[in-house]
Scaffold this motif. Structure first.
Motif, PDB file in Angstrom:
ATOM      1  N   ASP A  86      43.747  41.335  37.265  1.00  0.00           N
ATOM      2  CA  ASP A  86      44.866  40.747  36.578  1.00  0.00           C
ATOM      3  C   ASP A  86      45.253  39.716  37.481  1.00  0.00           C
ATOM      4  O   ASP A  86      45.642  39.945  38.708  1.00  0.00           O
ATOM      5  N   TYR A  87      45.166  38.665  36.876  1.00  0.00           N
ATOM      6  CA  TYR A  87      45.414  37.604  37.844  1.00  0.00           C
ATOM      7  C   TYR A  87      46.389  37.149  37.944  1.00  0.00           C
ATOM      8  O   TYR A  87      47.263  36.512  39.391  1.00  0.00           O
ATOM      9  N   LYS A  88      48.034  37.791  37.580  1.00  0.00           N
ATOM     10  CA  LYS A  88      49.302  37.603  37.129  1.00  0.00           C
ATOM     11  C   LYS A  88      49.492  38.417  38.729  1.00  0.00           C
ATOM     12  O   LYS A  88      50.467  37.319  39.446  1.00  0.00           O
ATOM     13  N   THR A  89      50.157  39.570  39.290  1.00  0.00           N
ATOM     14  CA  THR A  89      49.637  40.854  39.832  1.00  0.00           C
ATOM     15  C   THR A  89      48.860  40.744  40.918  1.00  0.00           C
ATOM     16  O   THR A  89      49.642  40.745  41.621  1.00  0.00           O
ATOM     17  N   GLY A  90      48.372  40.260  40.655  1.00  0.00           N
ATOM     18  CA  GLY A  90      46.884  39.973  41.547  1.00  0.00           C
ATOM     19  C   GLY A  90      46.136  41.720  41.969  1.00  0.00           C
ATOM     20  O   GLY A  90      46.248  41.909  43.339  1.00  0.00           O
ATOM     21  N   TYR A  91      46.288  43.031  41.320  1.00  0.00           N
ATOM     22  CA  TYR A  91      45.965  43.933  41.322  1.00  0.00           C
ATOM     23  C   TYR A  91      44.735  44.211  40.510  1.00  0.00           C
ATOM     24  O   TYR A  91      44.361  43.776  40.008  1.00  0.00           O
ATOM     25  N   VAL A  92      43.421  44.462  41.304  1.00  0.00           N
ATOM     26  CA  VAL A  92      42.288  44.917  40.859  1.00  0.00           C
ATOM     27  C   VAL A  92      42.732  47.222  40.255  1.00  0.00           C
ATOM     28  O   VAL A  92      43.105  47.645  40.873  1.00  0.00           O
ATOM     29  N   PHE A  93      42.219  46.993  39.430  1.00  0.00           N
ATOM     30  CA  PHE A  93      42.710  48.292  39.008  1.00  0.00           C
ATOM     31  C   PHE A  93      41.638  49.015  38.280  1.00  0.00           C
ATOM     32  O   PHE A  93      39.867  48.388  38.374  1.00  0.00           O
ATOM     33  N   PHE A  94      41.373  50.225  38.753  1.00  0.00           N
ATOM     34  CA  PHE A  94      39.444  50.955  38.503  1.00  0.00           C
ATOM     35  C   PHE A  94      40.402  52.724  38.353  1.00  0.00           C
ATOM     36  O   PHE A  94      40.858  53.414  39.009  1.00  0.00           O
ATOM     37  N   PRO A  95      39.297  53.465  37.962  1.00  0.00           N
ATOM     38  CA  PRO A  95      39.267  55.015  37.792  1.00  0.00           C
ATOM     39  C   PRO A  95      38.599  55.563  38.347  1.00  0.00           C
ATOM     40  O   PRO A  95      37.394  55.063  38.735  1.00  0.00           O
ATOM     41  N   ARG A  96      39.185  56.521  38.959  1.00  0.00           N
ATOM     42  CA  ARG A  96      38.526  57.672  39.970  1.00  0.00           C
ATOM     43  C   ARG A  96      37.650  58.832  38.662  1.00  0.00           C
ATOM     44  O   ARG A  96      38.563  59.942  38.767  1.00  0.00           O
ATOM     45  N   HIS A  97      36.741  58.720  38.236  1.00  0.00           N
ATOM     46  CA  HIS A  97      36.361  59.711  37.516  1.00  0.00           C
ATOM     47  C   HIS A  97      35.989  61.617  38.154  1.00  0.00           C
ATOM     48  O   HIS A  97      36.676  62.125  37.320  1.00  0.00           O
ATOM     49  N   ASN A  98      35.736  61.575  39.231  1.00  0.00           N
ATOM     50  CA  ASN A  98      35.431  62.949  39.605  1.00  0.00           C
ATOM     51  C   ASN A  98      37.269  62.891  40.840  1.00  0.00           C
ATOM     52  O   ASN A  98      37.272  64.358  41.102  1.00  0.00           O
ATOM     53  N   LYS A  99      38.314  61.931  40.915  1.00  0.00           N
ATOM     54  CA  LYS A  99      39.327  62.487  41.168  1.00  0.00           C
ATOM     55  C   LYS A  99      40.174  62.650  39.594  1.00  0.00           C
ATOM     56  O   LYS A  99      41.880  62.704  40.130  1.00  0.00           O
ATOM     57  N   ASN A 100      40.169  62.130  39.010  1.00  0.00           N
ATOM     58  CA  ASN A 100      40.957  62.450  37.470  1.00  0.00           C
ATOM     59  C   ASN A 100      42.569  61.424  37.912  1.00  0.00           C
ATOM     60  O   ASN A 100      43.621  62.085  38.118  1.00  0.00           O
ATOM     61  N   ASP A 101      41.839  59.898  38.641  1.00  0.00           N
ATOM     62  CA  ASP A 101      43.274  59.498  38.644  1.00  0.00           C
ATOM     63  C   ASP A 101      42.916  57.729  38.060  1.00  0.00           C
ATOM     64  O   ASP A 101      42.040  57.442  38.244  1.00  0.00           O
ATOM     65  N   ILE A 102      43.850  57.101  37.919  1.00  0.00           N
ATOM     66  CA  ILE A 102      43.692  55.609  37.987  1.00  0.00           C
ATOM     67  C   ILE A 102      44.550  55.034  39.147  1.00  0.00           C
ATOM     68  O   ILE A 102      45.743  54.963  39.868  1.00  0.00           O
ATOM     69  N   LEU A 103      44.014  54.167  40.282  1.00  0.00           N
ATOM     70  CA  LEU A 103      44.412  53.359  41.342  1.00  0.00           C
ATOM     71  C   LEU A 103      44.744  52.343  41.393  1.00  0.00           C
ATOM     72  O   LEU A 103      43.177  51.758  40.286  1.00  0.00           O
ATOM     73  N   ARG A 104      45.460  51.247  41.995  1.00  0.00           N
ATOM     74  CA  ARG A 104      45.121  49.691  41.649  1.00  0.00           C
ATOM     75  C   ARG A 104      45.040  49.256  43.428  1.00  0.00           C
ATOM     76  O   ARG A 104      45.528  50.431  44.370  1.00  0.00           O
ATOM     77  N   PHE A 105      44.783  48.089  43.621  1.00  0.00           N
ATOM     78  CA  PHE A 105      43.986  47.624  44.919  1.00  0.00           C
ATOM     79  C   PHE A 105      44.627  46.031  44.877  1.00  0.00           C
ATOM     80  O   PHE A 105      44.961  45.672  44.275  1.00  0.00           O
ATOM     81  N   SER A 149      34.158  59.991  44.480  1.00  0.00           N
ATOM     82  CA  SER A 149      33.967  59.313  43.058  1.00  0.00           C
ATOM     83  C   SER A 149      32.944  58.434  42.848  1.00  0.00           C
ATOM     84  O   SER A 149      33.442  57.423  43.299  1.00  0.00           O
ATOM     85  N   ASN A 150      32.892  58.836  41.436  1.00  0.00           N
ATOM     86  CA  ASN A 150      32.069  57.525  40.746  1.00  0.00           C
ATOM     87  C   ASN A 150      33.077  56.229  40.122  1.00  0.00           C
ATOM     88  O   ASN A 150      34.427  57.480  39.842  1.00  0.00           O
ATOM     89  N   ILE A 151      33.097  55.455  40.474  1.00  0.00           N
ATOM     90  CA  ILE A 151      33.152  53.930  40.066  1.00  0.00           C
ATOM     91  C   ILE A 151      33.003  53.121  38.815  1.00  0.00           C
ATOM     92  O   ILE A 151      32.430  52.769  39.267  1.00  0.00           O
ATOM     93  N   TYR A 152      33.325  53.998  37.708  1.00  0.00           N
ATOM     94  CA  TYR A 152      32.012  53.242  35.956  1.00  0.00           C
ATOM     95  C   TYR A 152      32.782  51.543  35.667  1.00  0.00           C
ATOM     96  O   TYR A 152      32.346  51.556  35.404  1.00  0.00           O
ATOM     97  N   SER A 153      34.779  51.328  35.941  1.00  0.00           N
ATOM     98  CA  SER A 153      35.303  50.196  35.791  1.00  0.00           C
ATOM     99  C   SER A 153      35.858  49.369  36.669  1.00  0.00           C
ATOM    100  O   SER A 153      36.448  50.480  38.114  1.00  0.00           O
ATOM    101  N   LEU A 154      35.759  48.058  36.216  1.00  0.00           N
ATOM    102  CA  LEU A 154      36.781  47.631  37.206  1.00  0.00           C
ATOM    103  C   LEU A 154      37.172  46.362  36.499  1.00  0.00           C
ATOM    104  O   LEU A 154      36.821  45.744  36.189  1.00  0.00           O
ATOM    105  N   ASP A 155      38.690  46.222  36.962  1.00  0.00           N
ATOM    106  CA  ASP A 155      39.603  45.317  36.147  1.00  0.00           C
ATOM    107  C   ASP A 155      40.861  44.584  36.771  1.00  0.00           C
ATOM    108  O   ASP A 155      41.098  44.917  37.992  1.00  0.00           O
TER     109      ASP A 155
END
Length: 295
Positions: free
Chosen positions: A51-70, A43-49
């Protein structure tokens, strides 16, 4: 679950995290080493954010219809976790004080919210086709752009909605909470622009000299990081405005995130009860002192 096999190093700080060709990469700004964090995202990834408290990067997968984190940084190979289902999500922003994720669904013409773990998903705004999004968590305003060339804001505490700017095709939004400035990328002109949070006193900060290739921006104090075709620009706003290329790649870059590994800042929000404080380590303590940090 998507896993990238790579060597994990400790002591991460001063990184640019960015998306390109269905992968998320990082560039170490201290030694200029580029590494792939996760790949084969399909998927194209058009956004990243982040959270310094939990230590997760969040991002949307436009072509796969979901929100993921790592989790980032990680002492093991990076792997993604499912957060929420979404319909062609474009952009997202987190509320680090209330552990919320907000995202835009351009063709559904809605903004959704859920908890960091994906629970309590609700639709909070329906408007025109929606694109970029950012959050003024100090004043509880959610800013977003529409494909009818407007920037609007929505008060999370009252539901009030205002049009902040018109006649702007905006693909990236961000806020400097200390200087009370709103920044956006004007897609058609390729200009980084800014105004007061209510839309007044607009200025052109810098021209990227490229049009219709600029998508993501990330505001970190007096520095704004911009995707600019196959490059990433760092725009320093004060004490003088200057722009420099800090990364060049082989294909278009869709989103960018600045990670500062020594983040110490404490942010606060008071809700209905004045005694209730939401405190987190979110941005840099050294940034409090007139933004005197390096990157």
């Amino acid at each position: 679950m998507i896993v990238a096999n790579l060597e994990i190093k400790n002591g991460l700080q001063n990184k640019i995290i960015f998306s390109i060709n269905g992968s998320i990469k990082e560039r170490d700004l201290l030694n200029d080493v580029v590494s792939t964090l996760v790949s084969n995202l399909q998927s194209n990834i058009y956004s990243l954010d982040y959270d310094y408290k939990t230590g997760y990067v969040f991002f949307p997968r436009h072509n796969k219809n979901d929100i993921l984190r790592f989790r980032y940084p990680s002492e093991t190979a990076y792997s993604t976790q499912f957060v929420a289902a979404a319909r062609e999500p474009i952009a997202l922003v987190i509320d680090p004080l209330l552990n919320h994720v907000y995202w835009t669904e351009i063709y559904q013409q809605k903004i959704y919210r859920c908890d960091f773990d994906g629970k309590n998903k609700i639709s909070i705004i329906q408007d025109d086709q929606l694109y970029a999004i950012t959050l003024d968590y100090v004043n509880s305003w959610l800013y977003y752009s529409t494909k009818t060339n407007k920037i609007r804001r929505y008060r999370l505490t009252s539901g009030e909605k205002q049009t902040v700017k018109e006649s702007v095709d905006v693909t990236g939004l961000g806020i400097d909470a200390y200087k009370n400035r709103l920044y956006w990328m004007e897609y058609q002109k390729g200009d980084l622009e800014s105004s007061e949070l209510n839309g007044t006193n607009s200025i052109k900060v810098v021209s990227t000299n490229k049009t219709r290739t600029n998508i993501g921006i990330y505001v970190y104090g007096s520095k704004i990081y911009c995707s600019n075709g196959n490059q990433i620009l760092k725009v320093t706003v004060s004490p003088i405005t200057m722009a420099e290329v800090i990364h060049t790649d082989t294909a278009g870059i869709n989103s960018v995130l600045f990670y500062y590994g020594k983040n110490k800042r404490i942010g606060k929000r008071f809700l209905n009860q004045p005694s209730v404080e939401y405190i987190l380590h979110y941005m840099s303590a050294v940034e409090i002192s007139d933004h005197n940090y390096t990157s």
